[in-house]
Every structure is written in C-alpha cells, then in structure tokens.
Design a protein around this motif. Structure first.
Motif, PDB file in Angstrom:
ATOM      1  N   VAL A   1       0.861  -1.177   0.000  1.00  0.00           N
ATOM      2  CA  VAL A   1       0.000   0.000   0.000  1.00  0.00           C
ATOM      3  C   VAL A   1       0.901   1.231   0.000  1.00  0.00           C
ATOM      4  CG1 VAL A   1      -1.720   1.328   1.286  1.00  0.00           C
ATOM      5  CG2 VAL A   1      -1.849  -1.178   1.243  1.00  0.00           C
ATOM      6  N   ALA A   2       0.715   2.112  -0.977  1.00  0.00           N
ATOM      7  CA  ALA A   2       1.452   3.369  -1.001  1.00  0.00           C
ATOM      8  C   ALA A   2       0.750   4.347  -0.069  1.00  0.00           C
ATOM      9  CB  ALA A   2       1.514   3.929  -2.416  1.00  0.00           C
ATOM     10  N   CYS A   3       1.451   4.818   0.939  1.00  0.00           N
ATOM     11  CA  CYS A   3       0.809   5.653   1.963  1.00  0.00           C
ATOM     12  C   CYS A   3       1.583   6.944   2.174  1.00  0.00           C
ATOM     13  CB  CYS A   3       0.711   4.882   3.284  1.00  0.00           C
ATOM     14  SG  CYS A   3      -0.217   5.765   4.556  1.00  0.00           S
ATOM     15  N   SER A   4       0.871   8.045   2.093  1.00  0.00           N
ATOM     16  CA  SER A   4       1.457   9.361   2.357  1.00  0.00           C
ATOM     17  C   SER A   4       1.192   9.812   3.785  1.00  0.00           C
ATOM     18  CB  SER A   4       0.859  10.393   1.394  1.00  0.00           C
ATOM     19  OG  SER A   4      -0.527  10.566   1.668  1.00  0.00           O
ATOM     20  N   GLY A   5       0.271   9.127   4.461  1.00  0.00           N
ATOM     21  CA  GLY A   5      -0.177   9.571   5.767  1.00  0.00           C
ATOM     22  C   GLY A   5      -1.462  10.373   5.700  1.00  0.00           C
TER      23      GLY A   5
ATOM     24  N   ALA B   1      -5.609  11.034   4.494  1.00  0.00           N
ATOM     25  CA  ALA B   1      -6.819  10.261   4.759  1.00  0.00           C
ATOM     26  C   ALA B   1      -7.047   9.175   3.721  1.00  0.00           C
ATOM     27  CB  ALA B   1      -8.033  11.203   4.809  1.00  0.00           C
ATOM     28  N   ASP B   2      -6.821   9.492   2.444  1.00  0.00           N
ATOM     29  CA  ASP B   2      -7.089   8.513   1.390  1.00  0.00           C
ATOM     30  C   ASP B   2      -6.228   7.271   1.552  1.00  0.00           C
ATOM     31  OD1 ASP B   2      -8.794  10.437   0.424  1.00  0.00           O
ATOM     32  OD2 ASP B   2      -7.479  11.076  -1.214  1.00  0.00           O
ATOM     33  N   SER B   3      -4.920   7.464   1.734  1.00  0.00           N
ATOM     34  CA  SER B   3      -4.034   6.309   1.793  1.00  0.00           C
ATOM     35  C   SER B   3      -4.135   5.564   3.116  1.00  0.00           C
ATOM     36  CB  SER B   3      -2.586   6.723   1.512  1.00  0.00           C
ATOM     37  OG  SER B   3      -2.148   7.718   2.401  1.00  0.00           O
ATOM     38  N   LEU B   4      -4.455   6.250   4.215  1.00  0.00           N
ATOM     39  CA  LEU B   4      -4.669   5.535   5.474  1.00  0.00           C
ATOM     40  C   LEU B   4      -5.944   4.694   5.415  1.00  0.00           C
ATOM     41  CD1 LEU B   4      -3.641   8.081   8.267  1.00  0.00           C
ATOM     42  CD2 LEU B   4      -2.491   5.951   7.643  1.00  0.00           C
ATOM     43  N   ALA B   5      -6.979   5.220   4.781  1.00  0.00           N
ATOM     44  CA  ALA B   5      -8.208   4.430   4.610  1.00  0.00           C
ATOM     45  C   ALA B   5      -7.941   3.207   3.751  1.00  0.00           C
ATOM     46  CB  ALA B   5      -9.301   5.298   3.977  1.00  0.00           C
ATOM     47  N   LEU B   6      -7.144   3.377   2.694  1.00  0.00           N
ATOM     48  CA  LEU B   6      -6.768   2.247   1.851  1.00  0.00           C
ATOM     49  C   LEU B   6      -6.005   1.208   2.676  1.00  0.00           C
ATOM     50  CD1 LEU B   6      -6.414   0.905  -0.938  1.00  0.00           C
ATOM     51  CD2 LEU B   6      -4.409   2.357  -1.279  1.00  0.00           C
ATOM     52  N   ALA B   7      -5.084   1.670   3.509  1.00  0.00           N
ATOM     53  CA  ALA B   7      -4.311   0.754   4.342  1.00  0.00           C
ATOM     54  C   ALA B   7      -5.202   0.005   5.320  1.00  0.00           C
ATOM     55  CB  ALA B   7      -3.226   1.530   5.098  1.00  0.00           C
ATOM     56  N   ALA B   8      -6.186   0.694   5.888  1.00  0.00           N
ATOM     57  CA  ALA B   8      -7.099   0.040   6.828  1.00  0.00           C
ATOM     58  C   ALA B   8      -7.902  -1.057   6.136  1.00  0.00           C
ATOM     59  CB  ALA B   8      -8.032   1.077   7.452  1.00  0.00           C
ATOM     60  N   ALA B   9      -8.384  -0.778   4.938  1.00  0.00           N
ATOM     61  CA  ALA B   9      -9.128  -1.788   4.188  1.00  0.00           C
ATOM     62  C   ALA B   9      -8.229  -2.959   3.834  1.00  0.00           C
ATOM     63  CB  ALA B   9      -9.725  -1.167   2.929  1.00  0.00           C
ATOM     64  N   ALA B  10      -6.982  -2.671   3.436  1.00  0.00           N
ATOM     65  CA  ALA B  10      -6.041  -3.733   3.075  1.00  0.00           C
ATOM     66  C   ALA B  10      -5.687  -4.584   4.289  1.00  0.00           C
ATOM     67  CB  ALA B  10      -4.789  -3.129   2.453  1.00  0.00           C
TER      68      ALA B  10
ATOM     69  N   ALA C   1       3.100   8.067   9.987  1.00  0.00           N
ATOM     70  CA  ALA C   1       2.422   7.151   9.067  1.00  0.00           C
ATOM     71  C   ALA C   1       2.864   5.715   9.307  1.00  0.00           C
ATOM     72  CB  ALA C   1       2.696   7.563   7.623  1.00  0.00           C
ATOM     73  N   VAL C   2       4.179   5.518   9.493  1.00  0.00           N
ATOM     74  CA  VAL C   2       4.691   4.173   9.742  1.00  0.00           C
ATOM     75  C   VAL C   2       4.080   3.587  11.014  1.00  0.00           C
ATOM     76  CG1 VAL C   2       6.781   2.900  10.406  1.00  0.00           C
ATOM     77  CG2 VAL C   2       6.840   4.481   8.471  1.00  0.00           C
ATOM     78  N   GLN C   3       4.003   4.378  12.080  1.00  0.00           N
ATOM     79  CA  GLN C   3       3.421   3.892  13.330  1.00  0.00           C
ATOM     80  C   GLN C   3       1.987   3.432  13.128  1.00  0.00           C
ATOM     81  OE1 GLN C   3       3.881   7.131  16.100  1.00  0.00           O
ATOM     82  NE2 GLN C   3       6.004   6.587  16.610  1.00  0.00           N
ATOM     83  N   GLN C   4       1.205   4.215  12.392  1.00  0.00           N
ATOM     84  CA  GLN C   4      -0.200   3.851  12.189  1.00  0.00           C
ATOM     85  C   GLN C   4      -0.327   2.622  11.298  1.00  0.00           C
ATOM     86  OE1 GLN C   4      -3.137   7.311  12.364  1.00  0.00           O
ATOM     87  NE2 GLN C   4      -1.380   8.301  11.376  1.00  0.00           N
ATOM     88  N   LEU C   5       0.540   2.510  10.307  1.00  0.00           N
ATOM     89  CA  LEU C   5       0.496   1.350   9.413  1.00  0.00           C
ATOM     90  C   LEU C   5       0.857   0.072  10.168  1.00  0.00           C
ATOM     91  CD1 LEU C   5       2.224   3.031   6.350  1.00  0.00           C
ATOM     92  CD2 LEU C   5      -0.156   2.244   6.423  1.00  0.00           C
ATOM     93  N   LYS C   6       1.878   0.156  10.999  1.00  0.00           N
ATOM     94  CA  LYS C   6       2.240  -1.014  11.797  1.00  0.00           C
ATOM     95  C   LYS C   6       1.148  -1.346  12.805  1.00  0.00           C
ATOM     96  CE  LYS C   6       7.272  -0.727  11.383  1.00  0.00           C
ATOM     97  NZ  LYS C   6       8.571  -0.546  12.100  1.00  0.00           N
ATOM     98  N   GLY C   7       0.495  -0.305  13.325  1.00  0.00           N
ATOM     99  CA  GLY C   7      -0.617  -0.539  14.238  1.00  0.00           C
ATOM    100  C   GLY C   7      -1.778  -1.262  13.585  1.00  0.00           C
ATOM    101  N   LEU C   8      -1.928  -1.084  12.273  1.00  0.00           N
ATOM    102  CA  LEU C   8      -2.975  -1.794  11.535  1.00  0.00           C
ATOM    103  C   LEU C   8      -2.585  -3.244  11.250  1.00  0.00           C
ATOM    104  CD1 LEU C   8      -3.927   0.982   8.953  1.00  0.00           C
ATOM    105  CD2 LEU C   8      -5.435   0.060  10.731  1.00  0.00           C
ATOM    106  N   GLY C   9      -1.312  -3.573  11.467  1.00  0.00           N
ATOM    107  CA  GLY C   9      -0.863  -4.941  11.241  1.00  0.00           C
ATOM    108  C   GLY C   9      -0.172  -5.167   9.914  1.00  0.00           C
ATOM    109  N   LEU C  10       0.157  -4.098   9.178  1.00  0.00           N
ATOM    110  CA  LEU C  10       0.842  -4.279   7.901  1.00  0.00           C
ATOM    111  C   LEU C  10       2.325  -4.568   8.138  1.00  0.00           C
ATOM    112  CD1 LEU C  10      -0.709  -1.539   5.595  1.00  0.00           C
ATOM    113  CD2 LEU C  10      -1.564  -3.798   6.199  1.00  0.00           C
ATOM    114  N   ASP C  11       2.866  -5.441   7.323  1.00  0.00           N
ATOM    115  CA  ASP C  11       4.266  -5.822   7.449  1.00  0.00           C
ATOM    116  C   ASP C  11       4.724  -6.479   6.142  1.00  0.00           C
ATOM    117  OD1 ASP C  11       6.719  -6.261   9.028  1.00  0.00           O
ATOM    118  OD2 ASP C  11       6.202  -8.389   8.757  1.00  0.00           O
ATOM    119  N   PRO C  12       5.854  -6.005   5.573  1.00  0.00           N
ATOM    120  CA  PRO C  12       6.768  -4.969   6.068  1.00  0.00           C
ATOM    121  C   PRO C  12       6.251  -3.564   5.774  1.00  0.00           C
ATOM    122  CG  PRO C  12       7.546  -5.801   3.965  1.00  0.00           C
ATOM    123  CD  PRO C  12       6.345  -6.626   4.320  1.00  0.00           C
ATOM    124  N   VAL C  13       6.786  -2.606   6.506  1.00  0.00           N
ATOM    125  CA  VAL C  13       6.508  -1.189   6.249  1.00  0.00           C
ATOM    126  C   VAL C  13       7.853  -0.485   6.073  1.00  0.00           C
ATOM    127  CG1 VAL C  13       5.504   0.936   7.131  1.00  0.00           C
ATOM    128  CG2 VAL C  13       4.390  -1.259   7.618  1.00  0.00           C
TER     129      VAL C  13
END
Length: 340
Positions: free
Chosen positions: A26-30, A32-41, A77-89
C-alpha cells in the motif's frame, strides 16, 4: 461508532486486487485517502490469513523531503500502518528534480514512481495499491480539459496500469475521512493540497467548488462518468489503431526506421490515422507526440505540399517518401541518429 457504508465498499474493492499468492504494498502518504486504503487492506489481510492463503500486505511510505516536517509525518504514518498490522513497512526516499521542465508536481510524481519500483524490487512485491478517489478522478478530467489532450486524457486515472492498482476510485474523499475516523486513525493534511501555486490545488479548492455552486451540485460525479465513457471509447479506438498499425507497417529498414503504407493510411478516419502515426513514433522510443505535432505529421499523409520532415519529441522525424525513391508511397518515421 457504526461502520460507515464506504468501509464495506473499500474492503470489497481492495480484496479484489490483492496479490493472492504474494506481497502487495500500500502506497501511503499519511493522508486520509491512503490511510483508509491501508485500513481496508489490513482487514483483507486478516481475512486472507484466516483462510490460509498466500496473500500478504505491506506498505511503502515515500518521503519527498519537500516539507520541513516530512520525517515526522513519515514516522507517524509508519506507526499507524504497523498498528494496523501491515508488514513490512518501509520509508523510501524520492528524489525530486527542482529544475524539471515539467514542473514540481510532475517531478514529484516521477520521483514517487521510481521509489515504488525500487520498493517492489527490494521487498519482492508484484503490486502497489494507490489511494486515488473519485475526487482525484474529477480533478484529473478537468486537467485533461484544460490541456486539450483528447479522449485518453479525458479518461482520467485508470483503475490499473501495470502493477499499480487503484481500488478506491469509486469512493469520495469524505468516504476515506469517515473510514479513518472509524478506525481512530489520524491523517496528515498536506498543506500543498491547498497551495494555489499548483494547478491541481486550485482545481480542488477553487474551481470544483465554484462549478458545484454555479453549474451543477453533482459535477464531480458527472466528471467521473465522463471519465468512464471516455476510457471505454479510448480503449476501443486504441485497439483498432493497433490492428491497423500492424496491417500498414512495412518491413523496418536497416537504420530502424518504420514505414507505413501511405494510400491505406490516408483512407483511415482521422481518429485512427493520428493514433497509428502516434504509435509509430512511440515505437521508436519517443514520448507520445503532442496534438500539434501529430496533426503536422498527419498533413504529410492527407495532401500537404511539403514532404517533411516533421520533428517529433525524442529526436524522431517523420517524412513522406519522395517520388522515384524506395520510400515513395510510404510515410517514414525515422529514429534519431546519434551525434558524434
């Protein structure tokens, strides 16, 4: 908090584009759009894990170093992505040419895609999900209108191009903000999105709101429908042009030049004729020609007194074969000759 309806739509759309046997980034800038995408993923990854498939989801945060707080923004952004369970970030730097003739927005985009390609190579991923929404699509159609670039430009942002997938094109920016709120995520509001120096920012903050108020409240959805219709039309025309290009192409010369049979090319409708010429130019490694240069090359086919040559970008030239020469009756597209 009740789950917003957009949450289920986002999960369905993302689930359809994950790599079922490998890593999707997931390409994430931090934002709203990319964080929502990350949450769905992340939700889809948990479902896939429960079903014991090979699908995995990670994330890449591109840091352009264009904002004084970019390190802080990327870290959050990295902290929130890892909090969602994505790996690797991973945080990946993007180099941006400040002197690019295409402008800062295009230079940043070029840097991003280079970073995405490097991240895929380093992490062994085959797909990257991008968080464009229907708001981005509407803005892109208006940009195409402003540039006068034709059907392909009006088709806007494609749902997929190569390894890049955009599953949120059916959702709005309000939808992604609601998804972030549901998950307790804190998006970053990039001030560049409101900077009037950038054309896209002016479209977002001034032009679209003006059109909604003065022309039609549903102008964004109308522009998105326009993109869908134009995409279908462009795909059909390009398919026809590819077949005609193959049929009209003569054997290549030893110098790599391409030759198109002139009489049948002249009989093609303008929409196909221009696309065939454009394909020949691109086939020699040049960028897609501008409308003005393409029309100049087309006039060599339709009866210009001049036989050319017409110079294209990328040091490619086009001319009509002279009477009595081996190229007579052909349109010749010549690659650049390296200078010594």
């Amino acid at each position: 908090m009740a789950a917003p309806a957009a949450l289920h739509a986002a999960r369905r759309a993302v689930g359809q584009v994950l790599d079922p046997e490998g890593l999707t980034l997931v390409a994430c800038s931090g934002g709203a759009d990319s964080l929502a995408l990350a949450a769905a993923a992340a939700w889809c990854q948990q479902r896939e894990a429960a079903e014991a498939t090979g699908a995995r989801v990670g994330a890449v945060v591109v840091d352009h170093h264009l904002h004084p707080r970019s390190v802080e923004v990327s870290g959050r952004a990295v902290q929130q992505l890892k909090g969602l369970g994505l790996d690797p970030v991973r945080i990946v730097p993007a180099s941006v040419d400040p002197d690019s003739p295409d402008g800062p927005e295009a230079a940043a985009r070029t840097g991003r895609y280079r970073a995405f390609a490097q991240a895929m190579k380093d992490l062994g991923a085959n797909r990257v999900l991008l968080a464009h929404t229907k708001d981005d699509q509407a803005e892109q159609v208006l940009l195409g209108l402003a540039r006068g670039s034709g059907t392909r430009s009006l088709a806007g942002i494609p749902p997929r191009r190569g390894p890049y997938h955009r599953p949120l094109l059916g959702l709005s920016r309000r939808d992604t903000e609601a998804i972030c709120a549901h998950h307790g995520l804190t998006p970053w509001d990039d001030p560049a999105n409101r900077d009037p120096r950038f054309l896209r920012s002016r479209i977002r903050t001034r032009i679209l709101p003006f059109l909604e108020e003065e022309l039609a409240p549903g102008i964004r959805d109308s522009l998105v429908r326009t993109a869908a219709v134009a995409a279908d039309d462009a795909a059909y025309l390009e398919d026809v042009a590819q077949r005609r290009f193959s049929a009209l192409l003569e054997d290549s010369r030893e110098d790599g030049a391409l030759q198109l049979r002139l009489d049948p090319l002249r009989e093609e409708p303008p929409a196909i004729r221009r696309r065939v010429i454009g394909r020949a130019v691109v086939a020699l490694g040049a960028p897609p020609p501008s409308f003005e240069r393409l029309c100049a090359a087309e006039r060599l086919v339709t009866g210009s007194a001049s036989a050319g040559p017409v110079q294209m970008e990328g040091h490619v030239s086009v001319f009509r074969g002279a009477r009595g020469s081996a190229e007579y009756g052909k349109l010749v597209i010549v690659p650049a000759t390296p200078s010594l």
